[in-house]
Design a protein around this motif. Structure first.
Motif, short mmCIF file in Angstrom:
data_model
loop_
_atom_site.label_atom_id
_atom_site.label_comp_id
_atom_site.label_asym_id
_atom_site.label_seq_id
_atom_site.Cartn_x
_atom_site.Cartn_y
_atom_site.Cartn_z
N ALA A 40 0.81 -1.22 0.00
CA ALA A 40 0.00 0.00 0.00
C ALA A 40 0.85 1.27 0.00
CB ALA A 40 -0.93 0.00 1.21
N GLN A 41 2.16 1.12 0.05
CA GLN A 41 3.10 2.25 0.14
C GLN A 41 2.77 3.13 1.35
OE1 GLN A 41 3.20 4.15 -3.72
NE2 GLN A 41 3.83 2.27 -4.73
N TYR A 42 2.49 2.46 2.46
CA TYR A 42 2.18 3.12 3.73
C TYR A 42 3.36 3.95 4.20
CZ TYR A 42 0.91 3.38 8.73
OH TYR A 42 0.62 3.78 10.01
N GLN A 43 3.08 5.16 4.67
CA GLN A 43 4.12 6.00 5.27
C GLN A 43 3.56 6.62 6.54
OE1 GLN A 43 4.63 8.64 1.86
NE2 GLN A 43 3.49 10.25 2.90
N ASN A 44 4.43 6.90 7.51
CA ASN A 44 3.99 7.39 8.82
C ASN A 44 3.61 8.87 8.82
OD1 ASN A 44 4.09 5.00 10.36
ND2 ASN A 44 6.31 5.12 10.39
N GLN A 45 3.82 9.57 7.72
CA GLN A 45 3.47 10.98 7.64
C GLN A 45 2.28 11.17 6.71
OE1 GLN A 45 6.39 9.88 6.14
NE2 GLN A 45 7.72 9.99 7.92
N PRO A 46 1.45 12.20 6.98
CA PRO A 46 0.34 12.48 6.06
C PRO A 46 0.88 13.04 4.75
CG PRO A 46 0.44 14.14 7.78
CD PRO A 46 1.47 13.12 8.12
N LYS A 51 -4.72 11.94 5.25
CA LYS A 51 -4.17 11.08 6.30
C LYS A 51 -5.19 10.01 6.65
CE LYS A 51 -5.41 14.40 9.89
NZ LYS A 51 -4.91 15.16 11.02
N CYS A 52 -4.71 8.95 7.23
CA CYS A 52 -5.58 7.81 7.52
C CYS A 52 -6.80 8.19 8.36
CB CYS A 52 -4.77 6.71 8.21
SG CYS A 52 -3.52 5.97 7.15
N GLY A 53 -6.63 9.14 9.27
CA GLY A 53 -7.73 9.54 10.13
C GLY A 53 -8.94 10.08 9.38
N PHE A 58 -10.34 3.82 7.12
CA PHE A 58 -9.81 3.80 8.48
C PHE A 58 -10.88 3.35 9.47
CE2 PHE A 58 -8.66 5.93 12.52
CZ PHE A 58 -7.43 5.33 12.70
N ILE A 59 -10.47 2.47 10.40
CA ILE A 59 -11.34 1.98 11.47
C ILE A 59 -10.71 2.41 12.79
CG2 ILE A 59 -12.42 -0.02 12.54
CD1 ILE A 59 -11.88 -1.53 9.90
N PRO A 60 -11.30 3.38 13.48
CA PRO A 60 -10.72 3.82 14.76
C PRO A 60 -10.66 2.67 15.76
CG PRO A 60 -12.41 5.34 14.00
CD PRO A 60 -12.48 4.13 13.10
N PRO A 61 -9.68 2.60 16.62
CA PRO A 61 -8.64 3.61 16.82
C PRO A 61 -7.41 3.43 15.95
CG PRO A 61 -8.46 2.00 18.56
CD PRO A 61 -9.63 1.58 17.69
N ASP A 62 -7.12 2.21 15.42
CA ASP A 62 -5.85 2.03 14.71
C ASP A 62 -5.87 0.89 13.70
OD1 ASP A 62 -5.93 -0.13 16.41
OD2 ASP A 62 -3.96 0.21 17.29
N SER A 63 -6.97 0.75 12.94
CA SER A 63 -7.08 -0.32 11.95
C SER A 63 -7.52 0.23 10.60
CB SER A 63 -8.10 -1.37 12.40
OG SER A 63 -7.65 -2.04 13.55
N ALA A 75 -0.93 8.78 9.43
CA ALA A 75 -0.19 8.12 8.35
C ALA A 75 -0.93 8.34 7.03
CB ALA A 75 -0.04 6.64 8.65
N TRP A 76 -0.37 7.76 5.95
CA TRP A 76 -0.97 7.87 4.62
C TRP A 76 -0.56 6.66 3.80
CZ3 TRP A 76 1.12 7.85 -0.30
CH2 TRP A 76 0.27 8.23 -1.34
N CYS A 77 -1.39 6.25 2.82
CA CYS A 77 -1.00 5.24 1.83
C CYS A 77 -1.66 5.57 0.51
CB CYS A 77 -1.34 3.82 2.30
SG CYS A 77 -3.04 3.32 2.03
N LYS A 78 -1.24 4.86 -0.55
CA LYS A 78 -1.73 5.16 -1.89
C LYS A 78 -3.21 4.80 -2.08
CE LYS A 78 -0.48 0.77 -4.08
NZ LYS A 78 0.29 0.14 -5.14
N LEU A 79 -3.82 4.13 -1.11
CA LEU A 79 -5.22 3.73 -1.21
C LEU A 79 -6.17 4.73 -0.54
CD1 LEU A 79 -4.51 0.01 -0.36
CD2 LEU A 79 -4.91 0.97 -2.62
N TRP A 80 -5.62 5.87 -0.12
CA TRP A 80 -6.40 6.88 0.60
C TRP A 80 -7.56 7.38 -0.25
CZ3 TRP A 80 -7.89 11.91 -0.16
CH2 TRP A 80 -8.40 12.58 0.95
N ILE A 81 -8.74 7.42 0.36
CA ILE A 81 -9.95 7.99 -0.25
C ILE A 81 -10.63 8.82 0.83
CG2 ILE A 81 -12.21 7.55 -1.28
CD1 ILE A 81 -11.11 4.94 -2.36
N LYS A 82 -10.96 10.06 0.49
CA LYS A 82 -11.57 10.96 1.47
C LYS A 82 -12.87 10.37 2.02
CE LYS A 82 -13.07 15.59 2.31
NZ LYS A 82 -12.74 16.97 2.10
#
Length: 92
Positions: A40-46, A51-53, A58-63, A75-82
């Motif tokens: 997913a090319q996950y990175q710890n920065q937005p 961002k994942c949040g 995103f499934i709170p709190p951390d999934s 965090a952020w990945c290439k699968l991000w959708i608003k």
């Protein structure tokens, strides 16, 4: 009448083994339904305001629905959708 199918059998078995070796990793991904962070090319920065949040996966709190492991809200990945805006309750 004697037939020598041995070379043909060896070729067919080799093709079957190659096909299985190619398909099995994809089946395991399909069964888990999730990608690795690397895929997913996950990175710890937005990435800007992405961002994942605020991602619909995103499934709170951390999934995440589609990426395995613990996921940071920042965090952020290439699968991000608003994530769609929530409708106010009781208004139509």
């Amino acid at each position: 009448m004697s037939t020598h199918n041995h070379p043909r059998r060896i070729v067919l078995r080799s093709l079957l083994a190659t096909g299985c070796a190619w398909c099995l990793p994809r089946l395991s991904l399909a069964q888990s339904g999730k990608m690795t962070k690397a895929q997913a090319q996950y990175q710890n920065q937005p990435k800007g305001d992405q961002k994942c949040g605020n991602c619909m996966h995103f499934i709170p709190p951390d999934s995440c629905l589609i990426v395995e492991g613990s996921i940071s809200t920042d965090a952020w990945c290439k699968l991000w959708i608003k994530k769609p805006a929530e409708e106010p309750v009781g208004k139509m």
